[in-house]
Scaffold this active site. Structure first.
Site, PDB file in Angstrom:
ATOM      1  N   GLY A 161     -30.446  36.492  18.357  1.00  0.00           N
ATOM      2  CA  GLY A 161     -30.467  35.376  19.287  1.00  0.00           C
ATOM      3  C   GLY A 161     -31.841  34.734  19.353  1.00  0.00           C
ATOM      4  CB  CYS A 162     -32.892  31.294  20.195  1.00  0.00           C
ATOM      5  SG  CYS A 162     -31.855  30.948  21.634  1.00  0.00           S
TER       6      CYS A 162
END
Length: 350
Positions: A161-162
């Site tokens: 995920g970012c």
């Protein structure tokens, strides 16, 4: 006298992108169009219409002449060697087993394979995992971490995920070198609106988010177990974090400001030395002396990190582009490792 060397034959990999109408897919397409060894051959949508990709993403006009179609698994398998999955969680785990059975290599950008067990997944995502046996064996695709397992034998990668990449890259060296306490770590994260996706939502409408900063997911954001789990694994100790994300009125970028307690006499100087040693030879992590800004990493696959001393604490700062290093860019890093290409192919100038 021998003649000139034979020119190197390019291996062209046919790539499909599932869920090609979103912001991450657009960024991925732009990167792959500059990749010397990729041909984009299929784009899918779950909608009934089949628009040209340039109608969905006008910036691609004249660059890619493909339709976003509701393709079957069989059609994807006929057209592609590798698949980038930009589907939402839940939809990915329903699709990926069939792709793997068809012999395709898959980089999954959803959260469906990032966690280690089905119980944790159900707790945080509210769904029964239908492909639970792959959870513990699917490599986590953050190549800068030591012991990462993505190589030419890999068939499925869980793209990180970012928010998680921003926090993990900042903290992994300090936890691994035992320079900070593994509990009481406070991660204050701020993201641009593109991180919420392209589908309209009340909170991301212009009149709602412009000229305003707001917290969300306080105490229960789904990236929390991913951050803590990966950091626990790479540092070989239980790690506990408090993670609070905020929405800020800009298109793209993430800035994490992380507060942690040093162990012994650890200081910003020793923390920076740890980071530089940890990421030596990693082309996309930049340990900097200045305070990172989202502007400086926008549109790049770089993550900038630094540390400051502050009142008996260490303050760790980290910035990256949520659509590139936080999604599409690291997906291409993983793709390169899966197919034996240099890790930077398509991501840095030749």
């Amino acid at each position: 006298m021998s003649g000139p060397p034979e020119p190197r034959t390019l291996i062209m990999v046919r790539a499909a992108i599932l869920g090609s109408t979103g912001y991450t897919a657009l960024e991925l397409i732009k990167i792959l169009l500059n990749h010397s060894q990729v041909e984009i051959t299929a784009l899918t949508t779950r909608q009934d219409e089949a628009p040209l990709v340039s109608e969905v993403h006008p910036t691609l006009h004249g660059r890619l002449d493909l339709r976003c179609e509701p393709l079957s698994l069989e059609e994807i398998a006929e057209r592609a060697d590798a698949v980038f999955g930009c589907l939402p969680h839940g939809a990915s785990m329903a699709t990926i087993p069939g792709l793997l059975d068809a012999g395709l290599r898959v980089i999954d950008l959803s959260a469906d394979y990032r966690l280690d067990d089905a119980d944790t997944y159900k707790q945080w995502y509210g769904l029964e995992h239908t492909d639970a046996e792959r959870l513990a064996t699917t490599p986590y695709g953050l190549p800068e971490l030591p012991g990462h397992r993505v190589d030419e034998a890999t068939s499925l990668v869980a793209n990180p995920g970012c928010y998680t990449s921003t926090a993990i890259l900042a903290l992994a060296p300090l936890l691994s070198d035992r320079l900070i306490e593994p509990s009481g770590i406070c991660i204050d994260a701020k993201s641009g609106v593109s991180g919420a996706g392209r589908s309209p939502k009340l909170g991301t409408l212009y009149p709602e988010c412009n000229e305003s900063i707001s917290a969300y997911g306080v105490g229960d954001h789904r990236h929390t177990p991913e951050i803590a789990g990966v950091l626990s694994r790479v540092s070989d100790q239980p790690v506990q974090v408090v993670f609070t994300p905020h929405l800020v009125p800009m298109d793209r970028g993430i800035l994490c400001t992380i507060y942690c307690r040093p162990t012994g006499d650890a200081s910003a100087e020793t923390a920076l030395a740890s980071m530089r040693a940890y990421y030596d030879g990693c082309p996309f992590v930049r340990v900097v002396d200045h305070l990172p800004r989202t502007r400086d990493v926008s549109g790049t696959n770089h993550c900038d990190i630094t540390v400051r001393d502050s009142g008996g604490h260490l303050v760790v700062l980290s910035a990256l582009d949520n659509l590139v290093k936080g999604a599409a860019g690291v997906a291409v890093q993983n793709f390169n490792l899966m197919f034996g290409f240099p890790e930077t192919t398509g991501l840095l100038p030749d």
